[in-house]
Scaffold this motif. Structure first.
Motif, PDB file in Angstrom:
ATOM      1  N   ALA B  23       0.946  -1.580  -0.529  1.00 43.08           N
ATOM      2  CA  ALA B  23       0.132  -0.072   0.381  1.00 43.08           C
ATOM      3  C   ALA B  23       0.434   0.974  -0.218  1.00 43.08           C
ATOM      4  CB  ALA B  23      -1.019  -0.445   1.564  1.00 43.08           C
ATOM      5  N   GLY B  24       1.816   1.120   0.439  1.00 43.56           N
ATOM      6  CA  GLY B  24       2.781   2.358   0.196  1.00 43.56           C
ATOM      7  C   GLY B  24       3.765   2.903  -1.096  1.00 43.56           C
ATOM      8  N   ALA B  27       0.811   4.206  -2.618  1.00 44.59           N
ATOM      9  CA  ALA B  27       0.548   5.657  -2.358  1.00 44.59           C
ATOM     10  C   ALA B  27       1.908   6.728  -2.593  1.00 44.59           C
ATOM     11  CB  ALA B  27       1.048   5.809  -0.768  1.00 44.59           C
ATOM     12  N   PRO B  33      -1.743   9.728   0.324  1.00 42.92           N
ATOM     13  CA  PRO B  33      -1.261  10.031   1.277  1.00 42.92           C
ATOM     14  C   PRO B  33      -1.136   7.985   1.813  1.00 42.92           C
ATOM     15  CG  PRO B  33      -3.213  11.068   1.314  1.00 42.92           C
ATOM     16  CD  PRO B  33      -2.911  10.977   0.349  1.00 42.92           C
ATOM     17  N   GLU B  34      -1.010   7.176   2.604  1.00 43.86           N
ATOM     18  CA  GLU B  34      -0.842   5.549   2.337  1.00 43.86           C
ATOM     19  C   GLU B  34      -2.152   5.145   3.076  1.00 43.86           C
ATOM     20  OE1 GLU B  34       2.960   4.164   3.630  1.00 43.86           O
ATOM     21  OE2 GLU B  34       1.636   1.488   4.836  1.00 43.86           O
ATOM     22  N   SER B  35      -2.842   6.310   3.369  1.00 40.43           N
ATOM     23  CA  SER B  35      -3.965   5.281   4.577  1.00 40.43           C
ATOM     24  C   SER B  35      -4.698   5.942   3.558  1.00 40.43           C
ATOM     25  CB  SER B  35      -4.656   7.168   5.558  1.00 40.43           C
ATOM     26  OG  SER B  35      -4.779   7.785   5.042  1.00 40.43           O
ATOM     27  N   ASP B  36      -5.149   6.609   2.321  1.00 38.96           N
ATOM     28  CA  ASP B  36      -5.829   6.480   0.961  1.00 38.96           C
ATOM     29  C   ASP B  36      -5.535   5.058   0.606  1.00 38.96           C
ATOM     30  OD1 ASP B  36      -6.573   8.830   2.313  1.00 38.96           O
ATOM     31  OD2 ASP B  36      -6.324   9.433  -0.159  1.00 38.96           O
ATOM     32  N   ALA B  38      -4.554   2.191   1.453  1.00 44.24           N
ATOM     33  CA  ALA B  38      -4.901   1.046   2.074  1.00 44.24           C
ATOM     34  C   ALA B  38      -5.955   0.745   2.567  1.00 44.24           C
ATOM     35  CB  ALA B  38      -3.849   1.146   3.796  1.00 44.24           C
ATOM     36  N   ALA B  39      -6.691   1.856   2.562  1.00 50.37           N
ATOM     37  CA  ALA B  39      -8.311   2.045   2.547  1.00 50.37           C
ATOM     38  C   ALA B  39      -8.633   1.552   1.081  1.00 50.37           C
ATOM     39  CB  ALA B  39      -9.206   2.544   2.796  1.00 50.37           C
ATOM     40  N   ASP B  42      -8.326  -2.813   0.992  1.00 49.49           N
ATOM     41  CA  ASP B  42      -9.015  -3.043   1.539  1.00 49.49           C
ATOM     42  C   ASP B  42     -10.538  -3.537   1.119  1.00 49.49           C
ATOM     43  OD1 ASP B  42      -7.358  -3.365   3.711  1.00 49.49           O
ATOM     44  OD2 ASP B  42      -7.587  -2.206   5.119  1.00 49.49           O
ATOM     45  N   ARG B  57      -1.554  -6.701   4.583  1.00 46.77           N
ATOM     46  CA  ARG B  57      -2.105  -6.017   3.824  1.00 46.77           C
ATOM     47  C   ARG B  57      -0.985  -6.854   2.109  1.00 46.77           C
ATOM     48  NH1 ARG B  57      -3.418  -0.864   6.604  1.00 46.77           N
ATOM     49  NH2 ARG B  57      -6.058  -1.086   6.530  1.00 46.77           N
TER      50      ARG B  57
END
Lengths: 47, 146
Positions: B23-24, B27, B33-36, B38-39, B42, B57
């Motif tokens: 995911a990183g 991103a 952003p990595e959180s985006d 990662a989501a 998922d 992940r």
């Protein structure tokens, strides 16, 4: 049991468009239609 | 960034011969952003577009490609090799890439090497047969087994 030709005939519509933007998974009805068009029918192929 | 951007990035990286992007990695490649990212991983996993290694992940499958070696090797006319998750997916890699290619696998019955050859969009004659052990409605109960 079925033939590799039948497997190839479902592999093309199932996977052949995944590099296209906007690709989506088949609905259950669409998937069953792919199986049916390859002669794969009956309860085993029901989703 | 859309989930489709993430899906395509994973597929393209696998096709390019690299390992599946984290995911990183995704991103960074997409500038989000990595959180985006990662989501998105998922959501793609929840909708069965990709399969993640359990509890992580890390991408295991981005159909038709496998992110890890399998007995179903796809050798393309351009010299590249890929792994399919099963023989169906291995043929799907050839369909996806739109080139001639061979699937090298092993007969699940007699364990003899088996090659399926696609030339000009057609399967060359073979006396092999295909057997699916799991009915279609139950494939996703354990997709790794299927």
């Amino acid at each position: 049991m079925f033939t590799p030709e039948q497997l190839w005939s479902i592999a093309k519509p199932w996977h052949g468009h995944r590099l296209e933007r906007g690709w989506r998974r088949f609905t259950l009805e669409e998937a069953e239609g792919v199986f049916e068009s390859a002669g794969l029918t009956g309860p085993f192929w029901r989703l | 960034m859309t989930d489709d951007d993430v899906r395509l990035h994973i597929l393209r990286e696998l096709i390019a011969g690299g390992s599946a992007p984290s995911a990183g990695d995704t991103a960074a490649a997409l500038g989000v952003p990595e959180s985006d990212a990662a989501a998105a991983y998922d959501r793609l996993a929840a909708s069965r577009v990709i399969v993640l290694q359990p509890g992580t992940r890390d991408v295991l499958m981005a159909a038709p490609l496998s992110a890890v070696p399998t007995p179903h090797v796809v050798r393309m006319a351009d010299g590249r090799s890929h792994y399919g998750n099963c023989v169906w997916d291995a043929l799907g890699v050839i369909a996806l890439l739109g080139q001639d290619g061979d699937v090298e696998t092993v007969c699940a019955d007699c364990e003899e090497p088996l090659t399926l050859t696609i030339r000009g969009g057609a399967l060359e004659p073979t006396d092999a047969v295909v057997h699916f052990a799991v009915p279609a409605a139950r494939w996703w109960e354990d997709i790794v087994f299927t």
